[in-house]
Every structure is written in structure tokens, then in C-alpha cells.
Design a protein around this motif. Sequence first.
Motif, PDB file in Angstrom:
ATOM      1  N   SER A  55      59.861  15.690  39.958  1.00  0.00           N
ATOM      2  CA  SER A  55      60.191  17.108  39.811  1.00  0.00           C
ATOM      3  C   SER A  55      60.538  17.697  41.173  1.00  0.00           C
ATOM      4  O   SER A  55      60.189  17.153  42.225  1.00  0.00           O
ATOM      5  N   GLU A  56      61.230  18.825  41.097  1.00  0.00           N
ATOM      6  CA  GLU A  56      61.621  19.584  42.297  1.00  0.00           C
ATOM      7  C   GLU A  56      61.530  21.051  41.926  1.00  0.00           C
ATOM      8  O   GLU A  56      61.986  21.453  40.860  1.00  0.00           O
ATOM      9  N   ASP A  75      66.374  21.430  52.991  1.00  0.00           N
ATOM     10  CA  ASP A  75      65.955  20.061  52.679  1.00  0.00           C
ATOM     11  C   ASP A  75      65.504  19.248  53.887  1.00  0.00           C
ATOM     12  O   ASP A  75      65.688  18.035  53.940  1.00  0.00           O
ATOM     13  N   TYR A 100      59.008  18.694  46.380  1.00  0.00           N
ATOM     14  CA  TYR A 100      59.403  17.502  45.624  1.00  0.00           C
ATOM     15  C   TYR A 100      58.120  16.760  45.261  1.00  0.00           C
ATOM     16  O   TYR A 100      57.267  16.537  46.118  1.00  0.00           O
ATOM     17  N   LYS A 108      53.373  14.994  47.082  1.00  0.00           N
ATOM     18  CA  LYS A 108      54.342  16.080  47.260  1.00  0.00           C
ATOM     19  C   LYS A 108      54.913  16.065  48.666  1.00  0.00           C
ATOM     20  O   LYS A 108      54.191  15.851  49.640  1.00  0.00           O
ATOM     21  N   LYS A 117      60.959  24.099  49.316  1.00  0.00           N
ATOM     22  CA  LYS A 117      61.226  23.195  48.202  1.00  0.00           C
ATOM     23  C   LYS A 117      60.088  22.187  48.146  1.00  0.00           C
ATOM     24  O   LYS A 117      59.691  21.634  49.170  1.00  0.00           O
TER      25      LYS A 117
END
Length: 137
Positions: free
Chosen positions: A49-50, A112, A59, A105, A57
Motif C-alpha cells: 500500500s501507499e 519520493d 509505503y 513502512k 508518503k
Amino acid sequence: MTRLLKTIALLSLGALSGCVTMDSAKPAMEAMKGQPISVAIAKLGYPDSEMSIAGKKVYTWNNQDSGSYTVPTYNTATTYVNGQPIYSSVQGSRTTSYDYQCKFKVIASQGDIIENFEWNGDIGGCEAFAMRLQKKG
């Protein structure tokens, strides 16, 4: 019975000595800070998931492994018949279940770039992530 327990304990210690922990992967994680998220994806595969939270953000990769295994059991008994001991051994089995889990995570900037890491789980669940993070290349 005591010999069996000692054998199981020694085998367990031997198995754990080969385990890779998330603590041992910290240098690899630190080296990824400041790198693009593609570096983490190259090591861990695509995330499960993101999401965007508080301007960051997140991840997330999940790992879960559960099952059961059966181990032999041995019991001995002494029974007296007419004052004479009769020794008997009984063989059986015992089934043990396990459930390993880990949530890993990577927190990145909106651009990013990796900023931090979090994980929650046990060694059986997180070991796969630790091994992939430490893998060269």
C-alpha cells in the motif's frame, strides 16, 4: 522425555542463530535515507500500500506466515504387576501452531525521497525484510 526437550531446545537455538533481525538491517536502512523510493522498491518489491499522511508518503509492505508442525512425543511409564515392574513407552505427537507477522513502512517526502523507516512484528515475520534490505545489489 528430558532428552527430547534438550534436543528440541538445541535445535531451536541453532535455528535462531541463523536469523537476521531488523536491528542488523539498520545500517542498510540508514544508507537508503536520502535516496529515491525506487531504491527500497528494488530491494523489497512493490509495496502492498501507499498513502499520503501529513505531507509525507508512507509505503507499506506486509508479511504474514502461519501454519503448524507436528513433533513426536515420548512418554515412559512404570507399572507394577505382582510386585514386578513393567516398563512401557508410549509414542505420540503434538501439533504446534505459529503465526509470524511484520509490517514494514518507508516514510518518504512528497518528492519520493526516503526519510525514515518503521516496523512492527516478530522475527519470523520481519526476517524476510531484513534479509532483502541487507542483500547487496
